[in-house]
Motif scaffolding. Structure first.
Motif, PDB file in Angstrom:
ATOM      1  N   ARG A 114      20.108  29.888  26.914  1.00  0.00           N
ATOM      2  CA  ARG A 114      20.384  28.913  27.976  1.00  0.00           C
ATOM      3  C   ARG A 114      19.191  27.980  28.116  1.00  0.00           C
ATOM      4  NH1 ARG A 114      23.641  28.892  32.953  1.00  0.00           N
ATOM      5  NH2 ARG A 114      22.623  27.633  34.553  1.00  0.00           N
ATOM      6  N   ALA A 115      19.456  26.675  28.303  1.00  0.00           N
ATOM      7  CA  ALA A 115      18.384  25.691  28.438  1.00  0.00           C
ATOM      8  C   ALA A 115      18.775  24.660  29.480  1.00  0.00           C
ATOM      9  CB  ALA A 115      18.113  25.003  27.099  1.00  0.00           C
ATOM     10  N   PRO A 116      17.804  24.180  30.273  1.00  0.00           N
ATOM     11  CA  PRO A 116      18.094  23.132  31.263  1.00  0.00           C
ATOM     12  C   PRO A 116      18.198  21.766  30.599  1.00  0.00           C
ATOM     13  CG  PRO A 116      15.773  23.694  31.329  1.00  0.00           C
ATOM     14  CD  PRO A 116      16.407  24.639  30.342  1.00  0.00           C
ATOM     15  N   ILE A 117      18.842  20.856  31.301  1.00  0.00           N
ATOM     16  CA  ILE A 117      18.927  19.460  30.860  1.00  0.00           C
ATOM     17  C   ILE A 117      18.204  18.609  31.891  1.00  0.00           C
ATOM     18  CG2 ILE A 117      20.455  17.514  30.406  1.00  0.00           C
ATOM     19  CD1 ILE A 117      22.600  19.469  29.571  1.00  0.00           C
ATOM     20  N   GLY A 118      17.264  17.794  31.430  1.00  0.00           N
ATOM     21  CA  GLY A 118      16.526  16.938  32.344  1.00  0.00           C
ATOM     22  C   GLY A 118      15.736  17.749  33.339  1.00  0.00           C
ATOM     23  N   GLU A 119      15.610  17.225  34.562  1.00  0.00           N
ATOM     24  CA  GLU A 119      14.876  17.906  35.624  1.00  0.00           C
ATOM     25  C   GLU A 119      15.819  18.862  36.358  1.00  0.00           C
ATOM     26  OE1 GLU A 119      11.647  17.705  36.092  1.00  0.00           O
ATOM     27  OE2 GLU A 119      11.514  16.351  34.368  1.00  0.00           O
ATOM     28  N   ASP A 120      16.319  19.844  35.602  1.00  0.00           N
ATOM     29  CA  ASP A 120      17.236  20.846  36.147  1.00  0.00           C
ATOM     30  C   ASP A 120      18.514  20.235  36.713  1.00  0.00           C
ATOM     31  OD1 ASP A 120      15.549  22.945  35.492  1.00  0.00           O
ATOM     32  OD2 ASP A 120      14.451  22.800  37.381  1.00  0.00           O
ATOM     33  N   ALA A 121      18.869  19.033  36.248  1.00  0.00           N
ATOM     34  CA  ALA A 121      20.109  18.410  36.702  1.00  0.00           C
ATOM     35  C   ALA A 121      21.321  19.015  36.007  1.00  0.00           C
ATOM     36  CB  ALA A 121      20.071  16.908  36.453  1.00  0.00           C
ATOM     37  N   GLY A 122      21.085  19.679  34.884  1.00  0.00           N
ATOM     38  CA  GLY A 122      22.177  20.282  34.145  1.00  0.00           C
ATOM     39  C   GLY A 122      21.672  21.386  33.254  1.00  0.00           C
ATOM     40  N   GLU A 130      15.519  39.470  29.078  1.00  0.00           N
ATOM     41  CA  GLU A 130      15.522  38.011  28.951  1.00  0.00           C
ATOM     42  C   GLU A 130      14.103  37.524  28.718  1.00  0.00           C
ATOM     43  OE1 GLU A 130      17.829  34.433  31.163  1.00  0.00           O
ATOM     44  OE2 GLU A 130      16.625  35.717  32.464  1.00  0.00           O
ATOM     45  N   GLN A 131      13.954  36.633  27.728  1.00  0.00           N
ATOM     46  CA  GLN A 131      12.633  36.110  27.352  1.00  0.00           C
ATOM     47  C   GLN A 131      12.635  34.582  27.469  1.00  0.00           C
ATOM     48  OE1 GLN A 131       9.577  37.647  26.114  1.00  0.00           O
ATOM     49  NE2 GLN A 131       8.953  35.543  26.619  1.00  0.00           N
ATOM     50  N   ASP A 132      11.657  34.047  28.180  1.00  0.00           N
ATOM     51  CA  ASP A 132      11.501  32.599  28.241  1.00  0.00           C
ATOM     52  C   ASP A 132      11.006  32.070  26.909  1.00  0.00           C
ATOM     53  OD1 ASP A 132      12.266  32.544  30.891  1.00  0.00           O
ATOM     54  OD2 ASP A 132      10.206  32.616  31.658  1.00  0.00           O
ATOM     55  N   ILE A 133      11.592  30.951  26.471  1.00  0.00           N
ATOM     56  CA  ILE A 133      11.152  30.252  25.260  1.00  0.00           C
ATOM     57  C   ILE A 133      10.985  28.789  25.653  1.00  0.00           C
ATOM     58  CG2 ILE A 133      11.667  29.722  22.855  1.00  0.00           C
ATOM     59  CD1 ILE A 133      13.629  32.065  22.865  1.00  0.00           C
ATOM     60  N   GLY A 134       9.769  28.432  26.095  1.00  0.00           N
ATOM     61  CA  GLY A 134       9.588  27.122  26.688  1.00  0.00           C
ATOM     62  C   GLY A 134      10.375  27.051  27.977  1.00  0.00           C
ATOM     63  N   LYS A 135      11.196  26.013  28.137  1.00  0.00           N
ATOM     64  CA  LYS A 135      12.059  25.913  29.313  1.00  0.00           C
ATOM     65  C   LYS A 135      13.361  26.686  29.139  1.00  0.00           C
ATOM     66  CE  LYS A 135      10.417  21.460  31.070  1.00  0.00           C
ATOM     67  NZ  LYS A 135      10.827  20.092  31.495  1.00  0.00           N
ATOM     68  N   ALA A 136      13.681  27.091  27.924  1.00  0.00           N
ATOM     69  CA  ALA A 136      14.914  27.838  27.659  1.00  0.00           C
ATOM     70  C   ALA A 136      14.664  29.328  27.856  1.00  0.00           C
ATOM     71  CB  ALA A 136      15.385  27.557  26.234  1.00  0.00           C
ATOM     72  N   SER A 137      15.736  30.104  27.811  1.00  0.00           N
ATOM     73  CA  SER A 137      15.620  31.559  27.898  1.00  0.00           C
ATOM     74  C   SER A 137      16.638  32.201  26.971  1.00  0.00           C
ATOM     75  CB  SER A 137      15.848  32.044  29.334  1.00  0.00           C
ATOM     76  OG  SER A 137      17.188  31.821  29.750  1.00  0.00           O
ATOM     77  N   GLU A 170      28.902  26.511  26.932  1.00  0.00           N
ATOM     78  CA  GLU A 170      29.204  25.804  28.188  1.00  0.00           C
ATOM     79  C   GLU A 170      28.094  24.826  28.498  1.00  0.00           C
ATOM     80  OE1 GLU A 170      30.791  28.045  31.647  1.00  0.00           O
ATOM     81  OE2 GLU A 170      29.185  27.103  32.811  1.00  0.00           O
ATOM     82  N   ALA A 171      28.460  23.737  29.139  1.00  0.00           N
ATOM     83  CA  ALA A 171      27.487  22.756  29.614  1.00  0.00           C
ATOM     84  C   ALA A 171      27.871  22.351  31.028  1.00  0.00           C
ATOM     85  CB  ALA A 171      27.443  21.532  28.706  1.00  0.00           C
ATOM     86  N   GLY A 172      26.866  22.060  31.844  1.00  0.00           N
ATOM     87  CA  GLY A 172      27.127  21.625  33.206  1.00  0.00           C
ATOM     88  C   GLY A 172      26.137  20.567  33.623  1.00  0.00           C
ATOM     89  N   HIS A 173      26.544  19.751  34.611  1.00  0.00           N
ATOM     90  CA  HIS A 173      25.657  18.675  35.060  1.00  0.00           C
ATOM     91  C   HIS A 173      25.963  18.347  36.512  1.00  0.00           C
ATOM     92  CE1 HIS A 173      23.340  14.891  34.979  1.00  0.00           C
ATOM     93  NE2 HIS A 173      22.752  15.406  33.917  1.00  0.00           N
ATOM     94  N   ALA A 174      24.932  17.991  37.252  1.00  0.00           N
ATOM     95  CA  ALA A 174      25.096  17.589  38.641  1.00  0.00           C
ATOM     96  C   ALA A 174      25.500  16.123  38.709  1.00  0.00           C
ATOM     97  CB  ALA A 174      23.797  17.809  39.405  1.00  0.00           C
ATOM     98  N   LEU A 175      26.517  15.854  39.512  1.00  0.00           N
ATOM     99  CA  LEU A 175      26.958  14.490  39.775  1.00  0.00           C
ATOM    100  C   LEU A 175      26.719  14.233  41.256  1.00  0.00           C
ATOM    101  CD1 LEU A 175      30.346  14.600  37.818  1.00  0.00           C
ATOM    102  CD2 LEU A 175      28.162  13.663  37.019  1.00  0.00           C
ATOM    103  N   GLY A 176      25.489  13.869  41.598  1.00  0.00           N
ATOM    104  CA  GLY A 176      25.124  13.824  43.007  1.00  0.00           C
ATOM    105  C   GLY A 176      25.152  15.248  43.545  1.00  0.00           C
ATOM    106  N   PRO A 177      25.827  15.474  44.681  1.00  0.00           N
ATOM    107  CA  PRO A 177      25.915  16.838  45.218  1.00  0.00           C
ATOM    108  C   PRO A 177      26.964  17.698  44.518  1.00  0.00           C
ATOM    109  CG  PRO A 177      27.066  15.307  46.661  1.00  0.00           C
ATOM    110  CD  PRO A 177      26.410  14.477  45.585  1.00  0.00           C
TER     111      PRO A 177
END
Length: 399
Positions: free
Chosen positions: A184-192, A124-131, A225-232
């Motif tokens: 794989r890449a994060p969305i926002g401040e690791d919220a998704g 696995e190789q990091d590419i900016g915030k993605a991998s 696939e996509a995922g996101h935190a909705l509060g907890p």
């Protein structure tokens, strides 16, 4: 659906088991502070029997040995932002579902062929915030996965049956993986997050007949696939499709050949905390997925359940989980059941209850019971009750 008869344990299998025991002892030894590799080994042994219903009530023993190595290539080779992972597994023993006769299975370490395998081997190789990850890869380690369902041992709680049964021989999941490329890449401040993968449609690795498949003759499995935190809470969803058409499960064309269809599906899941009592926490999960309805036995499947941890206030390592799952058999599968002289049910459903607790730092004991209605989606078949006792021995040493 039943797996082929279990082969006798070969000398190679016994040697692999002995090697695994040696590895457990090695990993359990004190680690050097400057060790460049993190090692872990987990040995899981199950004794399961159909207590009521089913084909027989014989107890069956099966086991699973996992040995993994994770390396920070930046530390080892000065390769910035890179990691490597190797996972070897070995399975031996019988198949509890031979006694239960269910469509979806009753034990998540049961295999059709007992053998040692190279399960995963990727970089696995990091590419900016993605991998970017490439190599032999278990898609269920990141796709269609529910942490809250992790204690339950029925296979549908790992990955939905409608996807698990797709493809020429199942997707790249336990026990056979395939060459894959995952981003794989994060969305926002690791919220998704968002992630996508292209995976060889034919799952085959070292230890399987023919070894790793480099031909890609069966095309690719594409999944996102996509995922996101909705509060907890955490919400996720995905879609998947094979690039080549697959044979219909039962339908035959005018020339007598199977009708071919596009194989595709989608799924969604929700995990959320439900209640807390001091250090004790109750989490819940719910998932649903559907397929094209022609190329797997399942039109759709749903799973839901809860996890209480710790289960007992005086036992900090205890956990209790209760789950239920249902798989809707597609129209063509129900037709095949009727052609075999049975009355077809709409699908197969089950309830599972399990409790796990650590006996020592390394040993966990887990009794489990499952109640399965309409086994193999056949009406009139008695409810199957399956009991399992699982023992897990785990060691790890950090880099």
């Amino acid at each position: 659906m039943h797996a082929p008869p279990c082969a006798r344990k070969s000398g190679a299998a016994h040697a692999a088991a002995l090697g695994g025991i040696a590895a457990l002892a090695l990993i359990g030894a004190p680690a050097r502070a400057d060790a460049p590799v993190a090692l872990s080994a987990t040995y899981t042994a199950d004794i399961g029997a159909t207590l009521s219903g089913g084909a027989d009530h014989r107890a069956r023993y099966l086991d699973n040995l996992d040995i993994t190595a994770d390396t920070d290539l930046d530390t080892l080779l000065d390769w910035q932002g890179a990691r490597a992972h190797v996972h070897v597994l070995n399975n031996m023993g019988k198949r509890p579902n031979d006694g239960a006769g269910t469509l979806q299975g009753v034990d998540n370490i049961e295999v059709g062929k007992a053998a040692p395998r190279l399960y995963e081997a990727w970089i696995e190789q990091d590419i900016g915030k993605a991998s970017l990850r490439a190599g032999l890869y278990d898609l269920n380690s990141e796709f269609y996965a529910s942490d809250t369902a992790g204690l339950l041992i029925a296979p549908p709680f790992g990955i939905g049956s409608e996807l698990a049964a797709a493809g020429p021989n199942g997707p790249s999941i336990f026990p056979s993986t395939a060459l894959s490329l995952r981003l794989r890449a994060p969305i926002g401040e690791d919220a998704g997050y968002v992630e996508a993968a292209a995976i060889n449609a034919h799952a085959s690795t070292l230890g399987d007949h023919g070894g790793v498949d480099f031909s890609f003759d069966d095309g690719l499995l594409l999944i996102g696939e996509a995922g996101h935190a909705l509060g907890p809470a955490r919400l996720s969803g995905g879609v998947w499709a094979y690039t080549r058409k697959r044979d219909s499960y039962f339908a035959i064309g005018p020339a007598g050949d199977p009708v071919r269809h596009r194989s595709w599906g989608a799924y969604a899941g929700l995990e959320a905390p439900l209640a807390t009592w001091g250090e004790r926490r109750l989490d819940g999960f719910a998932r649903a997925g559907f397929s094209d309805g022609h190329t797997t036995p399942y039109a759709y499947g749903v799973q839901a359940g809860v996890l209480l941890a710790p289960a007992l206030g005086a036992r900090p390592d205890s956990a209790f989980s209760l789950g239920t799952h249902f798989a809707r058999a597609n129209r063509e599968f129900r037709r095949s059941v009727r052609c075999d002289g049975h009355r077809a049910a709409g699908g197969e459903f089950a309830i599972e209850a399990t409790y796990a607790d650590k006996l020592t730092e390394f040993v966990t004991l887990q009794p489990d019971v499952q109640i399965i209605g309409h086994p193999s989606a056949i009406r009139g078949v008695p409810v199957a009750v399956v009991g399992t006792l699982r023992v897990t021995i785990a060691f790890a040493t950090g880099a």
